[in-house]
Design a protein around this motif. Structure first.
Motif, PDB file in Angstrom:
ATOM      1  N   TYR A  36       0.854  -1.183   0.000  1.00  0.00           N
ATOM      2  CA  TYR A  36       0.000   0.000   0.000  1.00  0.00           C
ATOM      3  C   TYR A  36       0.885   1.225   0.000  1.00  0.00           C
ATOM      4  CZ  TYR A  36      -2.797   3.752   2.152  1.00  0.00           C
ATOM      5  OH  TYR A  36      -3.408   4.944   2.439  1.00  0.00           O
ATOM      6  N   SER A  37       0.679   2.118  -0.944  1.00  0.00           N
ATOM      7  CA  SER A  37       1.424   3.374  -0.948  1.00  0.00           C
ATOM      8  C   SER A  37       0.820   4.309  -1.981  1.00  0.00           C
ATOM      9  CB  SER A  37       2.911   3.142  -1.251  1.00  0.00           C
ATOM     10  OG  SER A  37       3.692   4.268  -0.859  1.00  0.00           O
ATOM     11  N   GLY A  38       1.276   5.545  -1.933  1.00  0.00           N
ATOM     12  CA  GLY A  38       0.820   6.554  -2.874  1.00  0.00           C
ATOM     13  C   GLY A  38       1.984   7.415  -3.300  1.00  0.00           C
ATOM     14  N   HIS A  39       1.929   8.688  -2.940  1.00  0.00           N
ATOM     15  CA  HIS A  39       2.980   9.602  -3.391  1.00  0.00           C
ATOM     16  C   HIS A  39       4.333   9.257  -2.790  1.00  0.00           C
ATOM     17  CE1 HIS A  39       3.240  11.875   0.425  1.00  0.00           C
ATOM     18  NE2 HIS A  39       1.944  11.677   0.506  1.00  0.00           N
ATOM     19  N   TYR A  40       4.353   8.581  -1.616  1.00  0.00           N
ATOM     20  CA  TYR A  40       5.630   8.278  -0.965  1.00  0.00           C
ATOM     21  C   TYR A  40       6.469   7.328  -1.819  1.00  0.00           C
ATOM     22  CZ  TYR A  40       9.003   6.966   2.659  1.00  0.00           C
ATOM     23  OH  TYR A  40      10.169   6.749   3.359  1.00  0.00           O
ATOM     24  N   VAL A  41       5.861   6.246  -2.291  1.00  0.00           N
ATOM     25  CA  VAL A  41       6.633   5.305  -3.111  1.00  0.00           C
ATOM     26  C   VAL A  41       6.977   5.925  -4.468  1.00  0.00           C
ATOM     27  CG1 VAL A  41       4.765   4.059  -4.319  1.00  0.00           C
ATOM     28  CG2 VAL A  41       6.849   2.845  -3.657  1.00  0.00           C
ATOM     29  N   LYS A  42       6.142   6.819  -4.947  1.00  0.00           N
ATOM     30  CA  LYS A  42       6.455   7.506  -6.205  1.00  0.00           C
ATOM     31  C   LYS A  42       7.678   8.406  -6.024  1.00  0.00           C
ATOM     32  CE  LYS A  42       1.612   7.462  -7.695  1.00  0.00           C
ATOM     33  NZ  LYS A  42       0.396   8.259  -7.979  1.00  0.00           N
ATOM     34  N   GLU A  43       7.791   9.040  -4.858  1.00  0.00           N
ATOM     35  CA  GLU A  43       8.958   9.871  -4.566  1.00  0.00           C
ATOM     36  C   GLU A  43      10.216   9.017  -4.407  1.00  0.00           C
ATOM     37  OE1 GLU A  43       7.852  11.953  -1.064  1.00  0.00           O
ATOM     38  OE2 GLU A  43       6.490  13.326  -2.078  1.00  0.00           O
ATOM     39  N   LEU A  44      10.068   7.843  -3.798  1.00  0.00           N
ATOM     40  CA  LEU A  44      11.221   6.975  -3.572  1.00  0.00           C
ATOM     41  C   LEU A  44      11.722   6.339  -4.865  1.00  0.00           C
ATOM     42  CD1 LEU A  44      10.181   5.095  -0.286  1.00  0.00           C
ATOM     43  CD2 LEU A  44      11.844   6.943  -0.510  1.00  0.00           C
ATOM     44  N   LEU A  45      10.803   5.881  -5.692  1.00  0.00           N
ATOM     45  CA  LEU A  45      11.188   5.173  -6.905  1.00  0.00           C
ATOM     46  C   LEU A  45      11.311   6.081  -8.118  1.00  0.00           C
ATOM     47  CD1 LEU A  45       8.995   1.930  -6.687  1.00  0.00           C
ATOM     48  CD2 LEU A  45      11.451   2.128  -6.295  1.00  0.00           C
ATOM     49  N   HIS A  46      10.684   7.255  -8.077  1.00  0.00           N
ATOM     50  CA  HIS A  46      10.618   8.142  -9.239  1.00  0.00           C
ATOM     51  C   HIS A  46       9.969   7.360 -10.397  1.00  0.00           C
ATOM     52  CE1 HIS A  46      12.887  11.094  -7.012  1.00  0.00           C
ATOM     53  NE2 HIS A  46      13.792  10.158  -6.713  1.00  0.00           N
ATOM     54  N   ALA A  47      10.629   7.242 -11.500  1.00  0.00           N
ATOM     55  CA  ALA A  47      10.049   6.517 -12.633  1.00  0.00           C
ATOM     56  C   ALA A  47      10.662   5.123 -12.779  1.00  0.00           C
ATOM     57  CB  ALA A  47      10.249   7.309 -13.912  1.00  0.00           C
ATOM     58  N   GLN A  48      11.368   4.686 -11.739  1.00  0.00           N
ATOM     59  CA  GLN A  48      12.063   3.411 -11.814  1.00  0.00           C
ATOM     60  C   GLN A  48      11.158   2.244 -11.424  1.00  0.00           C
ATOM     61  OE1 GLN A  48      15.273   3.370 -13.014  1.00  0.00           O
ATOM     62  NE2 GLN A  48      14.871   5.558 -13.297  1.00  0.00           N
ATOM     63  N   LYS A  49      11.427   1.092 -12.012  1.00  0.00           N
ATOM     64  CA  LYS A  49      10.778  -0.139 -11.578  1.00  0.00           C
ATOM     65  C   LYS A  49      11.600  -0.750 -10.450  1.00  0.00           C
ATOM     66  CE  LYS A  49       8.498  -1.201 -15.944  1.00  0.00           C
ATOM     67  NZ  LYS A  49       8.231  -2.238 -16.979  1.00  0.00           N
ATOM     68  N   ASP A  50      10.976  -1.605  -9.659  1.00  0.00           N
ATOM     69  CA  ASP A  50      11.681  -2.244  -8.552  1.00  0.00           C
ATOM     70  C   ASP A  50      11.462  -3.754  -8.660  1.00  0.00           C
ATOM     71  OD1 ASP A  50      12.799  -1.308  -5.530  1.00  0.00           O
ATOM     72  OD2 ASP A  50      12.034  -3.352  -5.687  1.00  0.00           O
ATOM     73  N   PRO A  51      12.534  -4.530  -8.851  1.00  0.00           N
ATOM     74  CA  PRO A  51      12.373  -5.966  -9.072  1.00  0.00           C
ATOM     75  C   PRO A  51      11.841  -6.720  -7.865  1.00  0.00           C
ATOM     76  CG  PRO A  51      14.690  -5.401  -8.832  1.00  0.00           C
ATOM     77  CD  PRO A  51      13.941  -4.118  -8.929  1.00  0.00           C
ATOM     78  N   VAL A  52      11.964  -6.156  -6.666  1.00  0.00           N
ATOM     79  CA  VAL A  52      11.464  -6.815  -5.453  1.00  0.00           C
ATOM     80  C   VAL A  52      10.059  -6.334  -5.123  1.00  0.00           C
ATOM     81  CG1 VAL A  52      11.818  -7.207  -2.986  1.00  0.00           C
ATOM     82  CG2 VAL A  52      13.779  -7.169  -4.546  1.00  0.00           C
ATOM     83  N   LEU A  53       9.907  -5.048  -4.901  1.00  0.00           N
ATOM     84  CA  LEU A  53       8.588  -4.514  -4.544  1.00  0.00           C
ATOM     85  C   LEU A  53       7.582  -4.717  -5.671  1.00  0.00           C
ATOM     86  CD1 LEU A  53       9.580  -1.207  -2.715  1.00  0.00           C
ATOM     87  CD2 LEU A  53       9.091  -3.451  -1.735  1.00  0.00           C
ATOM     88  N   GLY A  54       8.077  -4.772  -6.900  1.00  0.00           N
ATOM     89  CA  GLY A  54       7.201  -4.993  -8.043  1.00  0.00           C
ATOM     90  C   GLY A  54       6.550  -6.371  -8.057  1.00  0.00           C
ATOM     91  N   GLN A  55       7.050  -7.292  -7.220  1.00  0.00           N
ATOM     92  CA  GLN A  55       6.440  -8.619  -7.093  1.00  0.00           C
ATOM     93  C   GLN A  55       5.144  -8.569  -6.281  1.00  0.00           C
ATOM     94  OE1 GLN A  55       7.664 -11.408  -8.592  1.00  0.00           O
ATOM     95  NE2 GLN A  55       9.300 -10.165  -9.476  1.00  0.00           N
ATOM     96  N   CYS A  56       4.995  -7.527  -5.479  1.00  0.00           N
ATOM     97  CA  CYS A  56       3.812  -7.380  -4.624  1.00  0.00           C
ATOM     98  C   CYS A  56       2.642  -6.822  -5.435  1.00  0.00           C
ATOM     99  CB  CYS A  56       4.105  -6.413  -3.472  1.00  0.00           C
ATOM    100  SG  CYS A  56       5.500  -6.878  -2.420  1.00  0.00           S
ATOM    101  N   TRP A  57       1.444  -7.313  -5.151  1.00  0.00           N
ATOM    102  CA  TRP A  57       0.285  -6.649  -5.755  1.00  0.00           C
ATOM    103  C   TRP A  57       0.153  -5.260  -5.132  1.00  0.00           C
ATOM    104  CZ3 TRP A  57      -3.480  -5.607  -2.105  1.00  0.00           C
ATOM    105  CH2 TRP A  57      -3.529  -6.436  -0.979  1.00  0.00           C
ATOM    106  N   PHE A  58      -0.356  -4.318  -5.905  1.00  0.00           N
ATOM    107  CA  PHE A  58      -0.281  -2.909  -5.516  1.00  0.00           C
ATOM    108  C   PHE A  58      -1.625  -2.352  -5.074  1.00  0.00           C
ATOM    109  CE2 PHE A  58       0.216   1.710  -6.578  1.00  0.00           C
ATOM    110  CZ  PHE A  58       1.158   1.984  -5.590  1.00  0.00           C
ATOM    111  N   TRP A  59      -1.583  -1.680  -3.935  1.00  0.00           N
ATOM    112  CA  TRP A  59      -2.751  -1.003  -3.361  1.00  0.00           C
ATOM    113  C   TRP A  59      -2.449   0.490  -3.385  1.00  0.00           C
ATOM    114  CZ3 TRP A  59      -4.474  -2.147   2.400  1.00  0.00           C
ATOM    115  CH2 TRP A  59      -5.622  -1.397   2.699  1.00  0.00           C
ATOM    116  N   LEU A  60      -3.074   1.208  -4.276  1.00  0.00           N
ATOM    117  CA  LEU A  60      -2.808   2.622  -4.483  1.00  0.00           C
ATOM    118  C   LEU A  60      -3.584   3.493  -3.513  1.00  0.00           C
ATOM    119  CD1 LEU A  60      -1.659   4.969  -6.268  1.00  0.00           C
ATOM    120  CD2 LEU A  60      -3.750   4.734  -7.654  1.00  0.00           C
TER     121      LEU A  60
END
Length: 212
Positions: free
Chosen positions: A128-152
């Motif tokens: 679960y995340s919103g603007h915080y994860v967008k600030e942390l990742l910017h436009a990058q993909k994450d091979p670990v966190l990207g495995q999780c289903w996403f709750w916006l």
């Protein structure tokens, strides 16, 4: 044809007082994701007593952990211990957002948390995340966190998903005050409300499989 979206899920914590789960279920609510833990030792005191009441009302039950800036594995161990071994048909979630009372969880700590949950349970938790994860990742993909289903988490008319995920699974569109309506649920009142990216049957199947 437009995709089916189901608006029958809420998320709660001790801040939501005296929920009437039977009344909410009678109105069509399907599932509740409740705060269980925070950091390495915090426990929501309403989590344990509310679970049997919600399940007795026929509701699906899930648990989330509010991440803080500390060891991710220790936080995951605390979360899983609090949730207990009977979690195969529950949704498990890491809440990754800015911490207003102390250090915030880093990407490295979040990766350690979800990886440990995956190692113990055999499945990736939701993130679960919103603007915080967008600030942390910017436009990058994450091979670990990207495995999780996403709750916006986004209180606006249009969901914007970070590049690390192809789609949102849940969308928290309101906190009960900010964001588009409806804001309230009978028996609960104004609360965090969440849409599911699918129909009611798909929601049940996804949930009972533990988010797999």
């Amino acid at each position: 044809m437009a995709a089916t979206i189901t608006n029958t899920v809420i998320d709660l914590s001790h801040h939501n007082t005296k929920p009437d789960f039977a009344k909410a279920a009678a109105d069509g609510l399907q599932g509740v994701i409740h705060k269980a833990t925070q950091g390495q030792s915090g426990v929501d005191p309403t989590y344990a007593p509310r679970r049997p009441k919600a399940e007795a009302a026929g509701l699906l039950w899930g648990a989330y952990h509010f991440g803080t800036g500390s060891d991710g594995v220790k936080q995951a161990e605390h979360f899983l211990k609090t949730v207990g071994p009977d979690h195969a048909s529950m949704l498990l979630v890491l809440d990754l957002e800015g911490n207003p009372t102390g250090p915030s969880m880093t990407l490295e700590e979040a990766r350690a948390f979800v990886t440990h949950v995956r190692a113990v349970t055999g499945r990736w938790p939701g993130l679960y995340s919103g603007h915080y994860v967008k600030e942390l990742l910017h436009a990058q993909k994450d091979p670990v966190l990207g495995q999780c289903w996403f709750w916006l988490a986004q209180y606006g008319p249009t969901p914007v998903v970070p590049p690390a995920w192809a789609k949102w699974t849940f969308w928290q569109y309101t906190d009960g005050a900010i964001g588009p309506g409806p804001h309230e649920v009978p028996g609960i009142g104004a609360c965090d409300r969440d849409k599911f990216n699918g129909d009611a049957a798909k929601l049940t199947t996804f949930w009972k499989a533990g988010g797999v």
